[in-house]
Scaffold this motif. Sequence first.
Motif, PDB file in Angstrom:
ATOM      1  N   LEU A 261       0.859  -1.187   0.000  1.00  0.00           N
ATOM      2  CA  LEU A 261       0.000   0.000   0.000  1.00  0.00           C
ATOM      3  C   LEU A 261       0.893   1.235   0.000  1.00  0.00           C
ATOM      4  O   LEU A 261       1.802   1.356   0.827  1.00  0.00           O
ATOM      5  CB  LEU A 261      -0.889  -0.006   1.253  1.00  0.00           C
ATOM      6  CG  LEU A 261      -1.589   1.311   1.572  1.00  0.00           C
ATOM      7  CD1 LEU A 261      -2.758   1.542   0.626  1.00  0.00           C
ATOM      8  CD2 LEU A 261      -2.080   1.330   3.005  1.00  0.00           C
ATOM      9  N   VAL A 262       0.624   2.124  -0.950  1.00  0.00           N
ATOM     10  CA  VAL A 262       1.353   3.394  -0.992  1.00  0.00           C
ATOM     11  C   VAL A 262       0.315   4.492  -0.768  1.00  0.00           C
ATOM     12  O   VAL A 262      -0.654   4.609  -1.509  1.00  0.00           O
ATOM     13  CB  VAL A 262       2.064   3.601  -2.346  1.00  0.00           C
ATOM     14  CG1 VAL A 262       2.906   4.862  -2.312  1.00  0.00           C
ATOM     15  CG2 VAL A 262       2.923   2.413  -2.673  1.00  0.00           C
ATOM     16  N   LEU A 263       0.514   5.251   0.287  1.00  0.00           N
ATOM     17  CA  LEU A 263      -0.486   6.219   0.710  1.00  0.00           C
ATOM     18  C   LEU A 263       0.164   7.572   0.946  1.00  0.00           C
ATOM     19  O   LEU A 263       1.300   7.646   1.404  1.00  0.00           O
ATOM     20  CB  LEU A 263      -1.087   5.715   2.023  1.00  0.00           C
ATOM     21  CG  LEU A 263      -2.492   6.123   2.381  1.00  0.00           C
ATOM     22  CD1 LEU A 263      -3.493   5.499   1.419  1.00  0.00           C
ATOM     23  CD2 LEU A 263      -2.811   5.680   3.795  1.00  0.00           C
ATOM     24  N   ARG A 264      -0.594   8.622   0.639  1.00  0.00           N
ATOM     25  CA  ARG A 264      -0.059   9.967   0.883  1.00  0.00           C
ATOM     26  C   ARG A 264      -0.279  10.324   2.351  1.00  0.00           C
ATOM     27  O   ARG A 264      -1.402  10.251   2.849  1.00  0.00           O
ATOM     28  CB  ARG A 264      -0.770  10.982  -0.025  1.00  0.00           C
ATOM     29  CG  ARG A 264      -0.189  12.378   0.038  1.00  0.00           C
ATOM     30  CD  ARG A 264      -0.758  13.222  -1.090  1.00  0.00           C
ATOM     31  NE  ARG A 264      -2.207  13.080  -1.221  1.00  0.00           N
ATOM     32  CZ  ARG A 264      -3.084  13.746  -0.478  1.00  0.00           C
ATOM     33  NH1 ARG A 264      -2.691  14.576   0.435  1.00  0.00           N
ATOM     34  NH2 ARG A 264      -4.382  13.570  -0.669  1.00  0.00           N
ATOM     35  N   GLU A 265       0.779  10.654   3.029  1.00  0.00           N
ATOM     36  CA  GLU A 265       0.701  11.042   4.437  1.00  0.00           C
ATOM     37  C   GLU A 265       0.458  12.549   4.510  1.00  0.00           C
ATOM     38  O   GLU A 265       1.324  13.340   4.100  1.00  0.00           O
ATOM     39  CB  GLU A 265       2.012  10.636   5.139  1.00  0.00           C
ATOM     40  CG  GLU A 265       2.277  11.283   6.472  1.00  0.00           C
ATOM     41  CD  GLU A 265       1.263  10.912   7.513  1.00  0.00           C
ATOM     42  OE1 GLU A 265       0.293  11.680   7.654  1.00  0.00           O
ATOM     43  OE2 GLU A 265       1.432   9.894   8.193  1.00  0.00           O
ATOM     44  N   PRO A 266      -0.713  12.966   4.966  1.00  0.00           N
ATOM     45  CA  PRO A 266      -1.037  14.401   4.912  1.00  0.00           C
ATOM     46  C   PRO A 266      -0.176  15.268   5.833  1.00  0.00           C
ATOM     47  O   PRO A 266       0.079  16.419   5.522  1.00  0.00           O
ATOM     48  CB  PRO A 266      -2.500  14.464   5.321  1.00  0.00           C
ATOM     49  CG  PRO A 266      -2.856  13.134   5.817  1.00  0.00           C
ATOM     50  CD  PRO A 266      -1.768  12.169   5.554  1.00  0.00           C
ATOM     51  N   LYS A 267       0.270  14.705   6.939  1.00  0.00           N
ATOM     52  CA  LYS A 267       1.017  15.507   7.908  1.00  0.00           C
ATOM     53  C   LYS A 267       2.348  15.991   7.328  1.00  0.00           C
ATOM     54  O   LYS A 267       2.699  17.161   7.433  1.00  0.00           O
ATOM     55  CB  LYS A 267       1.273  14.673   9.176  1.00  0.00           C
ATOM     56  CG  LYS A 267       1.692  15.495  10.365  1.00  0.00           C
ATOM     57  CD  LYS A 267       1.674  14.638  11.609  1.00  0.00           C
ATOM     58  CE  LYS A 267       1.993  15.451  12.843  1.00  0.00           C
ATOM     59  NZ  LYS A 267       1.859  14.639  14.054  1.00  0.00           N
ATOM     60  N   THR A 268       3.055  15.054   6.676  1.00  0.00           N
ATOM     61  CA  THR A 268       4.369  15.405   6.133  1.00  0.00           C
ATOM     62  C   THR A 268       4.341  15.556   4.619  1.00  0.00           C
ATOM     63  O   THR A 268       5.345  15.911   4.008  1.00  0.00           O
ATOM     64  CB  THR A 268       5.387  14.315   6.502  1.00  0.00           C
ATOM     65  OG1 THR A 268       4.845  13.057   6.057  1.00  0.00           O
ATOM     66  CG2 THR A 268       5.626  14.242   7.993  1.00  0.00           C
ATOM     67  N   ASN A 269       3.181  15.280   4.014  1.00  0.00           N
ATOM     68  CA  ASN A 269       2.998  15.283   2.566  1.00  0.00           C
ATOM     69  C   ASN A 269       3.999  14.357   1.867  1.00  0.00           C
ATOM     70  O   ASN A 269       4.500  14.650   0.793  1.00  0.00           O
ATOM     71  CB  ASN A 269       3.079  16.705   2.009  1.00  0.00           C
ATOM     72  CG  ASN A 269       2.292  16.826   0.720  1.00  0.00           C
ATOM     73  OD1 ASN A 269       1.395  16.008   0.464  1.00  0.00           O
ATOM     74  ND2 ASN A 269       2.614  17.800  -0.095  1.00  0.00           N
ATOM     75  N   SER A 270       4.295  13.249   2.518  1.00  0.00           N
ATOM     76  CA  SER A 270       5.195  12.268   1.921  1.00  0.00           C
ATOM     77  C   SER A 270       4.403  10.991   1.651  1.00  0.00           C
ATOM     78  O   SER A 270       3.206  10.918   1.928  1.00  0.00           O
ATOM     79  CB  SER A 270       6.338  11.978   2.891  1.00  0.00           C
ATOM     80  OG  SER A 270       5.794  11.506   4.100  1.00  0.00           O
ATOM     81  N   LEU A 271       5.068   9.998   1.131  1.00  0.00           N
ATOM     82  CA  LEU A 271       4.387   8.730   0.858  1.00  0.00           C
ATOM     83  C   LEU A 271       4.745   7.717   1.941  1.00  0.00           C
ATOM     84  O   LEU A 271       5.905   7.613   2.337  1.00  0.00           O
ATOM     85  CB  LEU A 271       4.800   8.189  -0.503  1.00  0.00           C
ATOM     86  CG  LEU A 271       4.387   9.022  -1.714  1.00  0.00           C
ATOM     87  CD1 LEU A 271       4.905   8.387  -2.989  1.00  0.00           C
ATOM     88  CD2 LEU A 271       2.885   9.177  -1.800  1.00  0.00           C
ATOM     89  N   ILE A 272       3.745   6.987   2.399  1.00  0.00           N
ATOM     90  CA  ILE A 272       4.040   5.917   3.368  1.00  0.00           C
ATOM     91  C   ILE A 272       3.666   4.579   2.738  1.00  0.00           C
ATOM     92  O   ILE A 272       2.798   4.511   1.878  1.00  0.00           O
ATOM     93  CB  ILE A 272       3.321   6.112   4.716  1.00  0.00           C
ATOM     94  CG1 ILE A 272       1.806   6.344   4.535  1.00  0.00           C
ATOM     95  CG2 ILE A 272       3.939   7.215   5.521  1.00  0.00           C
ATOM     96  CD1 ILE A 272       1.042   6.231   5.821  1.00  0.00           C
TER      97      ILE A 272
END
Lengths: 310, 218
Positions: A261-272
């Motif tokens: 799963l590749v998800l956009r992390e809103p807090k850091t605007n990075s991918l998790i």
Amino acid sequence: MKRTLPLSISFLIWAALVSQKQAVASSFQLSPQLVEHTSTSDQEELFVPFTIKNIGNKDITVEFFPRQIQSQKKDGTLLYAQTPDDQYKKLFDTIQFTYDDKQSSSITVAPQEKKEILLSATIPQNKNYYFSIFSITKANNYSFENSHSLVSSGLATHVLIQSTSQLPGSVAPAMRIPFLTTNNSVPIELTLANKGNSLIKTGGAIRITNLFDRQAGTIQLDPISIFPHSTRLAQSPTQKEPNALLSWNSGTRMGPYKATLVLREPKTNSLIQTTAYFLLLPIKVIILLTLLLFLLFFISFRVIKKLRNL
Amino acid sequence: MKYGIILLLLLLTWQNTSFASSMSNDTFQITQDENAEPIKTAAPKTQDKKESDRKTVFYSSLFTIDSSIDFIDYGKLYPTEPVLRNLTVSALSEWPLGFYVSTFQNHSLESSTSAIADTSCDNGSCTSTLASSWNRILTYGFGYQCKEGKNSFCAYRNEADDFLPFADFSAMGNIPLFYSLAPKQLSQASTILKINISKSQSKEIYQNNIYFVAIPRL
């Protein structure tokens, strides 16, 4: 006299029909569906123009009710607070509707007519506020001789006020896939939790790879909003059925696979990323392979026997 | 023989594979290979995004609701003779994430002096979020059931005899009646309302207001 009699009877029948209560459909359109406002300071003004079009065949009067969104259920439905808390009460107390330069708590719209009513509110503090405005038709006041229910219909608009002073929360994904799948549909349970105090908007995809890290498929995720202290179940764009899990059609594949799963992390605007492993052993393919092996074994046995006899 | 099985397994796992793969952070695009379609960005899908100013963004698309009738006449009520009435709720939305229709009532069916209680079904277990069987003639009350129509999915169990009571006004928006299954297409469901009164119920005119509100999913 003979000529006027049928006419008067027709008139009486017509009058009787007209005087009866007739159940009619009530139908209307509303925009917008979603309003997103970025708040930067206390006592900021918010303006939302609502457009209502009556597409029914009689006048409708639409009333407005603000409702505080408390959290979100797994299936994407919202949980509204029964009564607004103090912060929301302060905000709701400032809500005013204006039509034609006059304040009004409701609006009457004639058939096929379109009207615009303006909501204005003062945001008490530079904080996050999430609420919906329910636009509901007022029931007609008929007189009845029997027990009855009046029917009202309505549409909701979500208003999401995000404060610049509040950091976005982080998303905690949890992906579960049964280790062994024996059919060609792999169920994927993906839940996304928001433990912060701000609404999260995220999106992403699940990438399925085989033993050799070669891509076997992808599942695109709908953009998802997760309200504070809520957990959402991710669904694919084609599955609107509540609580339906994501699924991947594996076709005739078999063997070990990996889902990332590749998800956009809103807090850091990075991918998790998060991964899950599973094994595909489709029964149909196994039966076919077994039969094939038996056939191979049988043929080779016969060939060896014949060769020995030579 | 052993090698043959391993070779077959390897062949099966090898099929439909692509080669190069890369990930990007700025635009959130994951490229698989030269021929493959890139995974689309995670930006929200909206029909008509307008910016009135820098701070407020409005998302608008077609959103309509329609109820087949604006009142339900139950006629004269007689003890142990259940009355059933039907109304259809239709809604259409171009909202990409779909919507659900919620239902509630302002109060139970009331007259000036008494009320018809909301049903608790045959085994006394149904609530505004749990449907249960109601077909006994000696079970009294007022309730409804959902019947799926075009592109709809009822929120609660909806077998032939399953009913549940309406939620009250304070639950506005919290109790889904049905979900839309296909965005941009008309979703429709029927609501069957049922009343059954006892002999002790006073012969009066009972009334209430029931609501159907379509709410966009987020």
